[in-house]
Design an enzyme around this catalytic site. Sequence first.
Site, mmCIF file in Angstrom:
data_model
loop_
_atom_site.group_PDB
_atom_site.id
_atom_site.type_symbol
_atom_site.label_atom_id
_atom_site.label_comp_id
_atom_site.label_asym_id
_atom_site.label_seq_id
_atom_site.Cartn_x
_atom_site.Cartn_y
_atom_site.Cartn_z
ATOM 1 N N THR A 2 -4.903 7.316 -5.385
ATOM 2 C CA THR A 2 -5.101 7.566 -3.952
ATOM 3 C C THR A 2 -4.172 8.680 -3.476
ATOM 4 O O THR A 2 -4.581 9.546 -2.697
ATOM 5 C CB THR A 2 -4.843 6.267 -3.160
ATOM 6 O OG1 THR A 2 -5.798 5.293 -3.595
ATOM 7 C CG2 THR A 2 -5.004 6.477 -1.672
ATOM 8 N N GLU B 278 0.831 -1.215 0.000
ATOM 9 C CA GLU B 278 0.000 0.000 0.000
ATOM 10 C C GLU B 278 0.861 1.259 0.000
ATOM 11 O O GLU B 278 0.531 2.260 -0.633
ATOM 12 C CB GLU B 278 -0.938 0.017 1.219
ATOM 13 C CG GLU B 278 -2.006 -1.045 1.193
ATOM 14 C CD GLU B 278 -2.969 -0.909 0.035
ATOM 15 O OE1 GLU B 278 -2.538 -1.160 -1.110
ATOM 16 O OE2 GLU B 278 -4.130 -0.555 0.257
HETATM 17 N N1 HSE Z 1 -8.349 5.242 3.409
HETATM 18 C C1 HSE Z 1 -7.717 5.367 2.130
HETATM 19 C C2 HSE Z 1 -8.091 6.704 1.538
HETATM 20 C C3 HSE Z 1 -8.218 4.258 1.253
HETATM 21 O O1 HSE Z 1 -9.270 7.025 1.553
HETATM 22 O O2 HSE Z 1 -7.215 7.431 1.072
HETATM 23 C C4 HSE Z 1 -7.633 4.262 -0.125
HETATM 24 O O3 HSE Z 1 -8.164 3.178 -0.844
#
Ligand code: HSE
Length: 298
Positions: free
Chosen positions: A180, A127
Amino acid sequence: NEIRVFCPATIANVSCGFDVLGVALDSVGDEMVIRKTTKKGITITKLEGQDLPLETHKNVAGVAGLALLAATDYSGGFEIEIYKNIKAGSGIGSSAASSTGAVWAMNQLLGKPFSNLELVQFSMKGEELASGVQHADNVAPAIFGGFTLVRSYNPLDIIKINTPKELYATVIHPQIEIKTSDSRKILKTTISLADGIKQWGNVGGLIAGLYTEDYDLIGRSLQDYIIEPIRSILIPAFDNVKSASLEAGALGCGISGSGPSIFALSKGKENAKKVANAMQDIYNKVGIPYDIHVSRVN
Ligand code: HSE
């Protein structure tokens, strides 16, 4: 010496729980084949469905796998084949599916030396490569199944939450890609106390609703006062899709992960399909191409 795994898509945040709540989808995901080799290290031998790097250090499955290898005294390595159904940048945990699939399968092939929590930790390295941040809200539900809560990042503490039997997700993906890392840059780093109060009321309400299988309480709690007002601007016709899904009977609706996918939760598959029709109608009218999925959450 070889294992084929289903790697589920996941909805992170689930409206009120930015970076802490997530849920796995039962029937949307990738497949991977992992094979033990005498050759050391990790080799990605095949990657179909998406245009992503094959180099181990540039691929989330490779990076997560290397983190696992570094923690073992196993002298061999692994080959990985990745068959992507989840589009990168769609907001349903594409990178999490690949990194968790890799480490879950490797753990099986090694005779399960690692706990689920450790597998989450290895996956978080993937990630980090994908988004710049070691968030666990997609990888935790992909490993544990159902709903999960990251109670704490430091130390890492993950709670598997009860998942009501009749809960279905509808996920619509307008065909744009949002990274993201980009959709995190636009967020503010502070929140007001007033927004905090509303947000943690909903997090508590959602957890209580999930345990008591109180679908109305789940619906009332699916609200996000902090992230959605900022990120929804990036998503085509977000407000229209959301109101159409609620009118069609969804319990709640919000941004899936960092978007652009929009998710709705419904009680029962028939309702989730009605919600899918209502969401599609909006994008059909304005001419936005999309993918849509209905899946039990589990
Ligand atoms: N919690 C993360 C965000 C998840 O919202 O940036 C990304 O998939």
